[in-house]
Design an enzyme around this catalytic site. Structure first.
Site, PDB file in Angstrom:
ATOM      1  N   HIS A 152      45.203  17.316  41.174  1.00  9.47           N
ATOM      2  CA  HIS A 152      44.014  16.553  40.778  1.00  9.47           C
ATOM      3  C   HIS A 152      44.296  15.046  40.786  1.00  9.47           C
ATOM      4  O   HIS A 152      43.752  14.296  39.972  1.00  9.47           O
ATOM      5  CB  HIS A 152      43.516  16.983  39.392  1.00  9.47           C
ATOM      6  CG  HIS A 152      43.074  18.407  39.319  1.00  9.47           C
ATOM      7  ND1 HIS A 152      41.808  18.818  39.672  1.00  9.47           N
ATOM      8  CD2 HIS A 152      43.741  19.526  38.946  1.00  9.47           C
ATOM      9  CE1 HIS A 152      41.702  20.133  39.516  1.00  9.47           C
ATOM     10  NE2 HIS A 152      42.869  20.586  39.084  1.00  9.47           N
TER      11      HIS A 152
ATOM     12  N   ASN B 191      36.907  23.784  37.044  1.00  7.83           N
ATOM     13  CA  ASN B 191      36.821  23.571  38.483  1.00  7.83           C
ATOM     14  C   ASN B 191      35.403  23.852  38.959  1.00  7.83           C
ATOM     15  O   ASN B 191      34.565  24.350  38.197  1.00  7.83           O
ATOM     16  CB  ASN B 191      37.790  24.494  39.231  1.00  7.83           C
ATOM     17  CG  ASN B 191      39.245  24.108  39.021  1.00  7.83           C
ATOM     18  OD1 ASN B 191      39.574  22.942  38.854  1.00  7.83           O
ATOM     19  ND2 ASN B 191      40.123  25.106  39.036  1.00  7.83           N
TER      20      ASN B 191
ATOM     21  N   TYR C 197      49.680  20.968  30.504  1.00  7.52           N
ATOM     22  CA  TYR C 197      48.931  19.716  30.597  1.00  7.52           C
ATOM     23  C   TYR C 197      49.506  18.651  29.677  1.00  7.52           C
ATOM     24  O   TYR C 197      49.626  17.484  30.044  1.00  7.52           O
ATOM     25  CB  TYR C 197      47.455  19.961  30.275  1.00  7.52           C
ATOM     26  CG  TYR C 197      46.673  20.505  31.451  1.00  7.52           C
ATOM     27  CD1 TYR C 197      45.663  19.770  32.036  1.00  7.52           C
ATOM     28  CD2 TYR C 197      46.962  21.752  31.985  1.00  7.52           C
ATOM     29  CE1 TYR C 197      44.953  20.258  33.128  1.00  7.52           C
ATOM     30  CE2 TYR C 197      46.263  22.253  33.066  1.00  7.52           C
ATOM     31  CZ  TYR C 197      45.258  21.500  33.634  1.00  7.52           C
ATOM     32  OH  TYR C 197      44.562  21.992  34.712  1.00  7.52           O
TER      33      TYR C 197
END
Length: 798
Positions: free
Chosen positions: A172, A245, A459
């Site tokens: 990303h 997404n 993350y």
């Protein structure tokens, strides 16, 4: 609370320091004369406050059944605010230190106005605020001499420039973002205590980032790829990140495989190619050995992987989440974002050409739409279901390669998302924003989806490296509206200046603060689990094909052909024949027609089907209309649709003005294109300004085209080969075309027939018999509809 007497504490400790020990306790009189009263009050008050904590009252509640309902932490208020202060000098303010901390508040919060800057009419300075007299030259020893090492202005400028780029996201990396709000429709308190859903009309600020997955930060927008759709809600109870997404499933079932997937899809390590593309051996080698990826790859090979714009793509939370209400009751939930403008895609040939014409196509589209006031909107729908329902499904809701068909669990519309402000600074906001699936709030909780469980860790971990340390939450775009109060200290780039000497809990010296909130804070849903530790997957996860078949059967004929074409393109670029054959063997298990068409396109015989991972029968699911883009035509407007009006010297000004008025009145964006910039002479003797040229704004950047009236204008356009290219690609990409009868020879020159290949009239090709103005409304009605793919043939005839 009564103030303690000074005699209740040993005041000699006040004068004892690490660097200079006090050898004895001085008399009271000397202490009172030498030590500021506030310092005495601080020490005395600290001891008195500490005495109110004879033991840890919550400790007994940490064990056994009592632990299911945590107690609120101990908290006492000090008699004097100086007790909890870092220093007694905090009341000595200046322009830098400010007025000091406000008790019970963390000022590192709130909107972004506090960190905005503007340099209008301001002199240039260094980062230390020193005014710069000369920004043109380095400091030299003589005009032709060497540069001096002492030139601190040059060194600061170059050093900052050298470090302007931070590590990009592993995935990303290329993205665009905008500010906005989420507005709730009706209270959802029956199923969740999450504050964004607490009342009708409640608005929660958001920051939304869209992105491609595989490409690097400098790659193209229109590559065939999954798109990220990440929403940061700045809620009353902290930040909630819904990191999703534009495709509702994923390639893998377990986070253990995520590094393998990314390593496979990224440029091959021996030569660093290809960029932003899955059409290479390592990706398909991996995928062909991971049959659970079949469903996701079907989506990736469909039109969903090349959206027309970020504003015209769906978003999904992908995973199954929990909703928890105030009574600690739980249901499962999946999140769906549906664009009000409809779900639309590019043609593959169009996407490839856009990459060359404008690699920032999606980024520019989002920015310009918001700046123009055409604010993108999505509706949030929830699929809400119980554990009992989940157990009855033929698939496992914890499997991220599966959807829940809307025929089983319909969508419940709950609110709308509106993006109404572009960022002020791309780096400070879009590049530094940090999303994480671990960022949830009371009322939202996790399921045991094994991919989600790994993302919860991954993350946060990656932001530590990318943003330089554990304090990335203090970067303004990441800071919540809710104040932060905890005992986390120090680390790189710390901005918060905590007050007081206490950085642990439980404590007594800080009055027990900050204290745990007990049942008023976030508590995880007490899911009962009694299982052995094991590495593996549930039996239902072994169904790798039924939902891929469902997706295929739910597509229109044109969408099916696009999927076949995409597989053919991607696998043709794979250099290893065995990988191509292995991939087609997976498709045999999806649909025989699909597999045969792909095999024919690759020039190979149809292989035997790949072995199944389980002997148990899996369901045959009926087609689901919601899986086709045709199910989401949009609101029927032409807002933000770009229309190219081709004109040259001799154009009819009345026609051009009528076109502009009609397109603008409905929210479209007309652009006058000519052979070159400058004035375009009209048939009436006036002049129009060309806004762009056929060279700089090619056909792929427009949603429709018109050749304006004017015999001489048409003749001049016919002399430029790009006019024919413009027509040909507009036709191939199934976009509306409006031309006067006098331009019919240009259609013939481009090889365009007035009838469709199947013999029916072409609804997207409008030829005006008299004046274009008579046909404008029909043209705009066609533009407002989804593309009609009736022109498409394989291979293209035009």
């Amino acid at each position: 609370m009564a103030k303690a007497s000074k005699t209740q504490v040993g005041l000699g400790s006040i004068l004892s320091t690490v660097s200079g020990p006090s050898t004895h306790e001085p008399p009271m009189s000397s202490v009172e004369g030498a030590v500021p009263p506030d310092l005495i009050d601080k020490v005395v008050g600290g001891d008195v406050l500490s005495q109110t904590f004879p033991y840890n009252e919550t400790k007994a509640a940490e064990y056994g059944e009592k632990a299911r309902c945590p107690m609120a932490g101990m908290a006492r208020e000090a008699d004097d605010s100086v007790v909890r202060a870092s220093t007694i000098t905090e009341d000595n303010p200046n322009e830098k230190t400010g007025e000091g901390a406000t008790e019970g508040e963390n000022m590192l919060k709130g909107d972004l106005d506090r960190v905005r800057s503007d340099s209008n009419l301001q002199a240039l300075t260094t980062n230390q605020g020193v005014t710069v007299g000369d920004n043109q030259h380095s400091l030299k020893i003589g005009l032709r001499g060497p540069t001096a090492l002492e030139d601190f202005i040059l060194r600061e400028k170059l050093t900052h420039f050298d470090h302007e780029r931070i590590p990009e996201r592993v995935v990303h990396a290329r993205g665009s973002a905008a500010h906005g709000y989420f507005e709730n429709y009706q209270p959802l308190t029956a199923v969740t205590k999450a504050t964004p859903f607490s009342e009708a009309g409640k608005q929660t600020p958001v920051f939304v980032r869209f992105s491609t997955v595989a490409g690097e930060r400098g790659s193209t927008d229109t590559a065939r790829d999954v798109r990220g759709f990440a929403v940061k809600f700045y809620t009353d109870e902290g930040n909630w990140d819904l990191v999703g997404n534009n495709i509702p499933v994923f390639f893998i079932q377990d986070a253990m495989k995520f590094p393998d997937l990314v390593h496979a899809v990224k440029p091959e390590p021996h030569h660093g190619m290809p960029q932003a593309s899955s059409a290479h051996d390592t990706f398909w080698d991996f995928i062909s050995l991971m049959p659970e990826s079949t469903h996701m790859v079907m989506w990736q090979m469909s039109d969903r992987a090349i959206p027309r714009s970020y504003r015209m793509m769906q978003g999904f939370g992908v995973h199954t989440f929990r909703l928890v209400n105030a009574q600690n009751e739980s249901v499962f939930c999946k999140f769906h974002w549906t664009p009000m403008a409809g779900t639309h895609s590019l043609a593959w040939d169009e996407a490839v050409k856009i990459s060359g014409a404008d690699p920032d196509f999606h980024r520019r589209d989002l920015w310009e739409a918001i700046e123009a006031g055409a604010y993108p909107e999505w509706e949030l729908g929830l699929q809400i279901f119980t554990e009992e329902q989940a157990q009855a499904f033929a698939f496992d809701v914890l499997d991220p390669t599966k959807i829940i068909p809307e025929e089983l669990v319909p969508l419940t519309p709950v609110g709308k998302l509106v993006l109404n402000r572009n960022p002020d600074n791309f780096f400070a906001e879009t590049e530094q924003v940090a999303f994480c699936t671990a960022h949830i709030i009371p009322g939202i909780d996790f399921s045991n989806d094994p991919l989600l469980q790994g993302r919860i860790h991954s993350y946060v971990d990656t932001q530590l490296t990318r943003l330089g340390g554990p304090n990335f939450h203090e970067i303004p775009i990441n800071a919540p509206l809710k104040e932060i109060h905890n005992n986390q200290r120090d680390g790189m780039h710390r901005q918060n200046i905590p007050r007081g000497r206490v950085a642990y809990e439980p404590n007594s010296l800080g009055g027990g603060c900050p204290f745990q909130a007990g049942m008023n804070g976030f508590t995880s849903f007490p899911e009962h689990i009694s299982e052995d530790k094991v590495r593996g997957k549930p039996e239902k996860f072994a169904d790798h094909y039924s939902q891929a078949t469902l997706f295929w059967n739910s597509q229109s004929a044109a969408e099916k052909q696009h999927i076949i074409n995409a597989y053919r393109f991607e696998l043709t670029r794979v250099q290893t024949p065995a990988i191509r054959e292995r991939m087609v063997s997976l498709l045999v298990n999806v649909d025989a027609t699909l597999a045969q068409a792909v095999a024919d396109g690759l020039g190979i015989s149809l292989p035997a089907p790949a072995p199944l991972a389980s002997d148990q029968p899996f369901p045959v699911l009926p087609a689901s209309p919601a899986l086709s883009e045709t199910h989401y035509p949009g609101d029927g407007s032409i807002k933000t649709r770009k229309v190219a009006i081709l004109a040259a010297n001799g154009v009819d000004a009345i026609c051009v003005n009528a076109l502009y008025d009609a397109i603008l009145s409905q929210g479209g964006v007309p652009r006058l294109l000519s052979i070159k910039l400058g004035k375009v002479e009209t048939a009436q003797g006036s002049a129009l300004d060309a806004e762009a040229t056929l060279e700089t704004m090619p056909n792929v950047l427009f949603d429709a085209m018109v050749i304006a009236d004017g015999e001489r204008s048409i003749a001049n356009l016919a002399l430029d080969g790009r006019t024919v290219e413009f027509l040909r690609d507009q036709y191939r990409h199934c976009k509306p075309i409006l031309v006067p009868r006098g331009a019919s020879h240009l259609l013939q020159k481009a090889g365009i027939e007035t009838m469709l290949p199947d013999g029916n009239p072409d609804p997207g090709l409008i030829i005006a018999e008299d004046r274009l103005s008579d046909e404008i409304e029909m043209f705009l009605m066609t533009l407002a509809k989804p593309r009609d793919h009736g022109r498409e043939t394989d291979p293209p005839l035009v």
